[in-house]
Design an enzyme around this catalytic site. Structure first.
Site, PDB file in Angstrom:
ATOM      1  N   SER A 561       0.848  -1.186   0.000  1.00  0.00           N
ATOM      2  CA  SER A 561       0.000   0.000   0.000  1.00  0.00           C
ATOM      3  C   SER A 561       0.888   1.241   0.000  1.00  0.00           C
ATOM      4  O   SER A 561       1.676   1.427  -0.925  1.00  0.00           O
ATOM      5  CB  SER A 561      -0.948  -0.043   1.193  1.00  0.00           C
ATOM      6  OG  SER A 561      -2.001   0.889   1.031  1.00  0.00           O
ATOM      7  N   ASP A 642      -8.420  -5.479  -6.073  1.00  0.00           N
ATOM      8  CA  ASP A 642      -7.985  -4.297  -5.332  1.00  0.00           C
ATOM      9  C   ASP A 642      -8.556  -3.061  -6.015  1.00  0.00           C
ATOM     10  O   ASP A 642      -8.020  -2.582  -7.007  1.00  0.00           O
ATOM     11  CB  ASP A 642      -6.457  -4.227  -5.295  1.00  0.00           C
ATOM     12  CG  ASP A 642      -5.957  -3.075  -4.435  1.00  0.00           C
ATOM     13  OD1 ASP A 642      -6.794  -2.325  -3.905  1.00  0.00           O
ATOM     14  OD2 ASP A 642      -4.735  -2.931  -4.297  1.00  0.00           O
ATOM     15  N   HIS A 674      -7.027  -5.791  -1.711  1.00  0.00           N
ATOM     16  CA  HIS A 674      -5.819  -5.074  -1.308  1.00  0.00           C
ATOM     17  C   HIS A 674      -4.925  -5.950  -0.439  1.00  0.00           C
ATOM     18  O   HIS A 674      -3.737  -5.655  -0.277  1.00  0.00           O
ATOM     19  CB  HIS A 674      -6.248  -3.812  -0.541  1.00  0.00           C
ATOM     20  CG  HIS A 674      -5.218  -2.730  -0.483  1.00  0.00           C
ATOM     21  ND1 HIS A 674      -4.579  -2.214  -1.598  1.00  0.00           N
ATOM     22  CD2 HIS A 674      -4.705  -2.027   0.572  1.00  0.00           C
ATOM     23  CE1 HIS A 674      -3.739  -1.261  -1.244  1.00  0.00           C
ATOM     24  NE2 HIS A 674      -3.789  -1.133   0.070  1.00  0.00           N
TER      25      HIS A 674
END
Length: 725
Positions: A561, A642, A674
């Protein structure tokens, strides 16, 4: 299932039982909890609802069929839990917490519901609330019986289009309520009393609030509503604002004249004045039903400081919110941001969960009769690990927690004994020993980062660490960016997994991290590649000069991320040349790509505005501006579900690496978002990542040969195979 491992590996970690928080009965003698275990031999998950005897330490298996967390009925040792049926319906099951015999179905509702909460109304009468999706007509949505459309087309005229890993559909989360009431049935042998579930009522439909949604997707649950004998309180996004660009929430309450009749008063919004941001953790005290809640001031900033609000007299028409620790300048007397609240049994104390210097700690706030407490009335009850559950019972507080080497710990604090430290009830892993881990592997350190600010980092060493040897560095950068590496168990990014490969793992909390004061968290605004990068560079220099047992000539860096963004940023800057290999998981390739995200308020806030108003901010921190410097071997991971950071970001990064002739590889999971959470996928993820970095620092591969029958993927000589020119 008991794990006994001599070495901690990804398979050991993923096979270890995962326990929920412990829920005590009224007397504090029994703890109910759930436990799931995945078997790589049978490729299946075993789920258990168990009850632990606090005194003896023995546990009883009640059932293998449940959903969500159980609740004690306060009637002897009776428990109620939910069970999902094959047709999508949900049954309420009542059983004895001391033995697994004769649980019975108290009633069934026609669809999936979860997040069960109960309140005791009178002897033999229990009120409950659950969450479940409602159709546009207000009925409970059941995907198993819903009519399938003949076309897959979806037309949208406003945001959201999709959120986290799902496209937005007409069904919305709603709160449903009803009762469990004792009934007596006669038989030849005598009579017996059993609970029976009433019809389920859609609270939002009854109070003309079907435009609202609670719990708030994608992660809201029991932390978004609470119940008491007098009514229900809940949080919903402000429906006058676009959910994709705003975080503003509204707090509502509905008084119930009777839990047995469909007659709640209209939903009332509670004005919180200057608090225009997110709201969470509404909790009602057990005696006076005083409301405590956490609220943020700033709309559009999901990591703003949570302020503690107390609302006495909520259901008595005298609701006047009071902000605790308030100061004239708005900063507050306490510089921490609480994450969850729990009332004591007698309303005298609030237990506050909060990140504090790399730990998830618990504080007790003595309220008494004063609604203007000082920070001196705060007492810190825990000093290490990460508290995940808090439950009061019988003048004790029962804690569930984890640490970097402990996957589940139950402990208790006797509130009648001042300054008592938590006493261990049960450690799932024998404090890490059964997993091959030890608390001795974990230390921490500090260095001076940007502007001379102290930067904290966790250090995790191999279990066979020898200070006379030198170990390659594994530098882990956390996501968020408003997040932190904490003394906390994690099955997605577990530092000990890498340490056991033979690395010294260092996990820093640079500018933007949580748990070190709100000013430090806020300082990352419009600084994505600035101060955090400088903190990380200075950390590398500190490690190189001060830690003789770390070989920085054999260093790798990994992140997901925002941590993935930082890997891409590092790749284009000088620090990138100091690493033998990099790993980016679901990271940002270009800040302009962030316009495809779902929660648009995040980049808008952090970059000080929308792109067409401040393009210089977005472009300044764009990793794709520095592609001409990319040359370090790089593994890119990005998943198709995602929707927070779309898969195009990962493909773009991989395409650039390949075109530049940089050793690289691309891993994707079509069925993950994600995160990578499915056990078999997670095992592939870990083996791919570990084999990628190991080959560049001279460590042996985790898997020597393919085990295709088990669905395992082996990474070969990627330096040779991964470049396709």
């Amino acid at each position: 299932m008991t794990i006994r491992a001599s070495k901690f590996t990804p398979k050991v970690m993923l096979s270890a039982p995962r326990r929920s928080a412990a829920i005590p009965n009224a007397s504090g003698t029994l703890l109910a909890y759930t436990q799931t275990t995945y078997s790589f031999e049978s490729h299946s998950t075993t789920s258990e609802l168990r009850v632990l005897n606090v005194v003896t330490g023995s546990s009883v298996l009640l059932t293998n069929s449940y959903s969500g967390s159980p609740q004690w009925l306060g009637d002897g040792n009776k428990l109620v839990w939910l069970r999902t049926e094959d047709n999508g319906n949900t049954s309420f099951i009542v059983g004895d917490g001391k033995q697994s015999v004769d649980p019975y179905v108290a009633g069934t509702v026609p669809g999936p519901v979860s997040n069960l909460k109960i309140t005791h109304i009178s002897p033999g009468l229990v009120g409950f609330a659950v969450s479940g999706k409602a159709n546009p007509d207000g009925s409970l949505y059941n995907p198993s019986t819903a009519k399938k459309p003949v076309s897959t087309g979806k037309l949208y005229t406003s945001l959201f289009v999709r959120h986290w890993d799902e496209y937005i559909l007409p069904q919305k989360n709603a709160i449903w309520y009803g009762t469990l009431q004792k009934t007596t049935s006669s038989a030849e042998e005598g009579s017996s009393s059993k609970y029976k579930v009433s019809d389920l009522k859609n609270l939002f439909q009854l109070v003309d609030a079907t435009h609202l949604e609670c719990p708030i997707p994608p992660f809201g649950g029991t932390d978004h509503f609470d119940i008491c004998r007098q009514g229900i309180v809940f949080v919903s996004k402000d429906t006058d604002l676009n959910k994709a660009t705003h975080t503003r929430c509204v707090l509502y309450y509905c008084q119930l004249q009777s839990w047995t009749q469909a007659s709640p008063t209209p939903a009332k919004a509670l004005a919180l004045g200057e608090f225009n941001g997110a709201i969470t953790s509404p909790v009602l005290s057990p005696v006076k039903n005083t409301l405590a809640v956490l609220a943020m001031r700033e709309d559009g900033y999901e990591s703003d400081k949570n302020r503690l609000i107390i609302v006495p007299g909520l259901f008595d028409g005298q609701a006047e919110p009071v902000e605790l620790f308030k100061t004239d300048d708005g900063s507050g007397l306490w510089d921490r941001s609480p994450s969850s609240l729990t009332w004591s049994e007698n309303d005298s104390d609030l237990f506050i969960q909060v990140e504090d210097t790399g730990c998830g700690t618990l504080f007790k706030l003595s309220i008494g009769d004063s609604l203007n407490p000082f920070t001196e009335q705060l007492s810190k009850l825990t000093h290490s690990g990460y508290v995940t559950g808090v439950a009061p019972a019988s003048n004790k507080i029962f804690l569930s927690s984890t640490s970097l080497v402990e996957n589940s710990l139950f402990s208790v604090i006797d509130l009648s004994k001042p300054d008592q430290q938590p006493a261990v009830i049960c450690s799932s892993s024998r404090h890490g020993a059964s997993l091959g881990l030890s608390p001795k592997q974990v230390t921490d350190l500090w260095w001076k980062g940007a502007d001379g600010h102290p930067i904290h980092a966790w250090v995790v060493k191999p279990s066979d660490f020898d200070p006379r040897k030198r170990y390659p560095l594994c530098y882990l950068i956390h996501g968020g960016p408003q997040g932190a590496w904490n003394d906390q168990w994690n099955t997605r990014w577990n530092p000990a997994v890498f340490a056991e490969q033979g690395y010294v793992v260092i996990a820093p909390n640079p500018t933007g991290s949580t748990g070190y004061g709100q000013a430090f968290t806020d300082a990352i605004q419009n600084e994505w590649g600035g101060k955090p990068y400088e903190d990380i560079v200075r950390g590398f220099e500190y490690i190189e000069s001060e830690l003789e047992y770390v070989d920085t000539n054999r260093a790798v860096a990994l992140g997901a991320s925002y941590g993935g963004y930082m890997m891409n940023w590092i790749q284009g800057h000088d620090l990138g040349r100091r690493f033998k290999a990099l790993v980016t998981h679901d990271g940002i390739f270009s800040t302009r790509f962030a316009l495809a995200t779902e929660e648009l308020y995040f980049p808008i806030h952090d970059l000080n505005g929308v792109y067409w108003q401040v393009p210089q901010n977005w472009d300044r921190w764009d990793p794709s501006r520095f592609l001409h410097n990319w040359e370090t071997p790089h593994l890119i991971i990005h998943n198709e579900l995602d929707y927070r950071l779309t898969i195009a970001e990962g493909l773009a990064a991989f395409n650039v690496l390949q075109m530049r002739g940089v050793p690289s590889a691309f891993l994707t999971f079509p069925d993950e978002n994600h995160w990578v959470v499915k056990p078999e996928n997670s095992l592939v993820w870990h083996r791919t990542v570990i084999n990628w970095i190991n080959q560049y620092v001279g460590l042996p591969a985790l898997v020597e040969k393919s085990e295709g029958a088990d669905g395992e993927v082996v990474v070969g000589d990627m330096a040779r195979l991964a470049v396709n020119r």
